[in-house]
Design an enzyme around this catalytic site. Structure first.
Site, PDB file in Angstrom:
ATOM      1  N   PHE A 220       0.761  -1.339   0.073  1.00 34.29           N
ATOM      2  CA  PHE A 220       0.163  -0.148  -0.036  1.00 34.29           C
ATOM      3  C   PHE A 220       1.113   1.681  -0.112  1.00 34.29           C
ATOM      4  O   PHE A 220       1.460   1.316   0.488  1.00 34.29           O
ATOM      5  CB  PHE A 220      -0.774   0.139   0.623  1.00 34.29           C
ATOM      6  CG  PHE A 220      -1.890   1.496   1.190  1.00 34.29           C
ATOM      7  CD1 PHE A 220      -3.046   0.709   0.569  1.00 34.29           C
ATOM      8  CD2 PHE A 220      -1.773   2.440   1.498  1.00 34.29           C
ATOM      9  CE1 PHE A 220      -3.968   2.162   0.120  1.00 34.29           C
ATOM     10  CE2 PHE A 220      -2.665   3.400   1.553  1.00 34.29           C
ATOM     11  CZ  PHE A 220      -3.829   3.754   0.411  1.00 34.29           C
TER      12      PHE A 220
ATOM     13  N   ASP B 265       9.410   3.385   2.070  1.00 31.79           N
ATOM     14  CA  ASP B 265       8.213   3.484   2.300  1.00 31.79           C
ATOM     15  C   ASP B 265       8.097   3.655   3.362  1.00 31.79           C
ATOM     16  O   ASP B 265       6.699   2.591   4.125  1.00 31.79           O
ATOM     17  CB  ASP B 265       7.136   3.251   1.112  1.00 31.79           C
ATOM     18  CG  ASP B 265       6.278   4.524   1.858  1.00 31.79           C
ATOM     19  OD1 ASP B 265       5.588   4.564   2.679  1.00 31.79           O
ATOM     20  OD2 ASP B 265       4.960   3.997   1.017  1.00 31.79           O
TER      21      ASP B 265
ATOM     22  N   LYS C 262       2.656  11.244   7.453  1.00 35.35           N
ATOM     23  CA  LYS C 262       1.389  10.902   7.957  1.00 35.35           C
ATOM     24  C   LYS C 262       2.182  11.731   9.004  1.00 35.35           C
ATOM     25  O   LYS C 262       1.720  12.840   9.466  1.00 35.35           O
ATOM     26  CB  LYS C 262       1.842   9.418   8.018  1.00 35.35           C
ATOM     27  CG  LYS C 262       0.909   8.644   7.651  1.00 35.35           C
ATOM     28  CD  LYS C 262       0.119   7.314   7.456  1.00 35.35           C
ATOM     29  CE  LYS C 262      -0.163   6.236   6.388  1.00 35.35           C
ATOM     30  NZ  LYS C 262      -1.775   7.387   6.319  1.00 35.35           N
TER      31      LYS C 262
HETATM   32  C1  PLP Z   1       2.842   2.717   3.478  1.00 33.39           C
HETATM   33  C2  PLP Z   1       1.740   4.102   2.751  1.00 33.39           C
HETATM   34  N1  PLP Z   1       2.606   4.754   2.180  1.00 33.39           N
HETATM   35  C3  PLP Z   1       1.816   5.123   1.655  1.00 33.39           C
HETATM   36  C4  PLP Z   1       0.800   5.724   1.807  1.00 33.39           C
HETATM   37  C5  PLP Z   1      -0.329   6.926   1.552  1.00 33.39           C
HETATM   38  O1  PLP Z   1      -0.084   8.349   2.124  1.00 33.39           O
HETATM   39  P1  PLP Z   1      -1.708   9.260   2.226  1.00 33.39           P
HETATM   40  O2  PLP Z   1      -2.867   8.976   1.861  1.00 33.39           O
HETATM   41  O3  PLP Z   1      -1.168  10.977   3.240  1.00 33.39           O
HETATM   42  O4  PLP Z   1      -1.866   9.702   0.548  1.00 33.39           O
HETATM   43  C6  PLP Z   1       0.191   5.217   3.185  1.00 33.39           C
HETATM   44  C7  PLP Z   1      -1.530   5.859   3.820  1.00 33.39           C
HETATM   45  O5  PLP Z   1      -1.790   5.133   4.426  1.00 33.39           O
HETATM   46  C8  PLP Z   1       1.212   4.389   3.839  1.00 33.39           C
HETATM   47  O6  PLP Z   1       0.733   3.220   4.028  1.00 33.39           O
END
Ligand code: PLP
Length: 404
Positions: free
Chosen positions: A145, A230, A259
């Site tokens: 994700f 990530d 976040k």
């Molecule tokens: C590992 C990871 N990458 C990217 C994102 C995407 O972040 P955003 O919702 O701020 O676009 C999330 C969101 O849950 C995430 O958990």
């Protein structure tokens, strides 16, 4: 907390009526929050065990973060990147140092930071590695994700995230998460990056096998491929370290952050890397009007200062060990699996008992806010300011719903 509460009141109905149904929220309408607790419009209090999907690592309205925001609100909030401002250089400097990298590129949301990482890796591939134009590939893991943009969902394996949103962006290869041999087989001379979550959050807090992340590091170094971690959900204290990669003594080529970087106040995301990597960008090639704005930078600087004390990470380790000890005792007693690290747990509820959704609804009625990821899996990620007695309150409530 009474179970006879009506959760179908007008505030819930209004939201249902006037918003697109791209989420399925629990029917709790929050009006106030402080630390690890939120209060709804009817004055009921709940322990927040989701923490904005880890955006609230430091709790709701942490005094130091709120003070930084207030102070900045009274001075200047937005300049755009057309001009510099006095929070920008210090923010980039301090974040680069936190990451042990040469430079950073600030954006707003997590998905934008992932998009940034993809663009930078591709350009690095063409201009530095020498990949023929338009041929770059990026290897990702199934169950990933990374956000919701059209390019990112192009390499999602979740049918809900992907199905009706094609045509898809090419250039991605998907391999099983945790399988080093499969990853090695997918890398070739066109590969510019391996993009991974060090622990997969949305997939249910999946921790890869020991040795996987160091193996990815070695492979990427050997094949001249960027290891892009990530850490949007796993990073900034959640696992008990500044980055989940630290737990495995692994240093990726690029960190992708979001976040908690915004302290639960403003969206702040960034990528951090060496100048050999981020230095490939030239003016006009990438950006965002709000990226690196003064308010965001001021709050994020206060976040970095908190992380530099090491205290949130230490709390995540200490209170997290208590959480995992308590959850472990429920294995075979309503839980079929418990995973995670620090103050982060993915728990599988015996599907014969209830779904994850039912579990989160029953927990809500007991004053605990948590959210299912899928099926019978529930994610627990309380703010790092949570105490051991509060963890006991949450796990006691979980025990009660498993054994009513
Ligand atoms: C590992 C990871 N990458 C990217 C994102 C995407 O972040 P955003 O919702 O701020 O676009 C999330 C969101 O849950 C995430 O958990």
């Amino acid at each position: 907390m009474t179970t006879a509460v009506d959760f179908t009141g007008p505030a819930v109905q209004e939201a249902e009526r006037w918003t697109a149904h791209n989420y399925h929220p629990l029917p709790v309408v929050i009006a106030e929050a402080e630390g690890a607790w939120v209060t709804d419009v009817d004055g009921r209090r709940y322990l927040d065990c989701l923490a904005g999907y880890s955006a609230l690592n430091f709790g709701h309205r942490h005094p130091a973060l709120i003070a930084a925001a207030h102070e900045q609100l009274d001075r200047v909030t937005l300049t755009s990147r057309a001009f510099l401002h006095d929070q920008f250089g210090p923010f980039c400097h301090e974040l680069a140092q936190l990451c042990g990298k040469d430079m950073v590129l600030p954006m707003n949301t997590g998905a934008e930071a992932v998009e940034t990482a993809i663009k930078v890796a591709r350009k690095w591939g063409y201009r530095v590695k020498g990949v023929p134009g338009g041929q770059a590939t990026i290897v990702v893991a199934d169950g990933n994700f990374h956000g919701r943009t059209t390019t990112i969902i192009s390499f999602s394996t979740d049918p809900d995230a992907r199905a009706d949103f094609g045509p898809y962006t090419p250039g991605f290869r998907i391999v099983p998460y945790g399988d080093l041999a499969a990853l090695a087989a997918a890398v070739d001379d066109t590969t510019v990056a391996v993009l991974l979550e060090p622990i997969q959050g949305e997939a249910g807090v999946l921790v890869p096998p020991a040795g996987y992340l160091p193996g990815v590091r070695e492979l990427c170094t050997a094949r001249n491929v960027l290891f892009v971690a990530d850490e949007i959900q796993s990073g900034l204290g959640r696992t008990g370290a500044t980055f989940a990669c630290d737990d495995e003594h692994v240093i990726p080529d690029m960190y992708v952050l979001g976040k908690a970087l915004g302290g639960g106040i403003v969206p702040v995301s960034a990528v951090a890397a060496s100048s050999a990597v981020l230095g490939v960008l030239r003016p006009g090639e990438h950006g965002s009007t709000f990226g690196g704005n003064p308010l965001a930078c001021a709050v994020a600087r206060a976040v970095i200062a908190l992380l530099n004390t090491g205290e949130p990470q230490a709390r995540a380790q200490d209170v997290g060990a208590h959480l995992h000890a308590r959850l472990g005792a429920l294995l075979g007693h309503g839980l079929t699996a418990v995973r995670g690290r620090g103050l982060w747990a993915g728990i599988d509820i015996d599907p014969a008992l209830m779904t994850g959704r039912q579990a989160s609804e029953r927990l809500m009625r007991k004053g605990i806010l948590a959210k299912d990821t899928h099926g019978s899996t529930l994610r627990l990620a309380p703010p790092l300011v949570v105490t051991k007695p509060e963890i006991d309150t949450a796990v006691d409530a979980l025990t009660e719903i498993l054994h009513p």
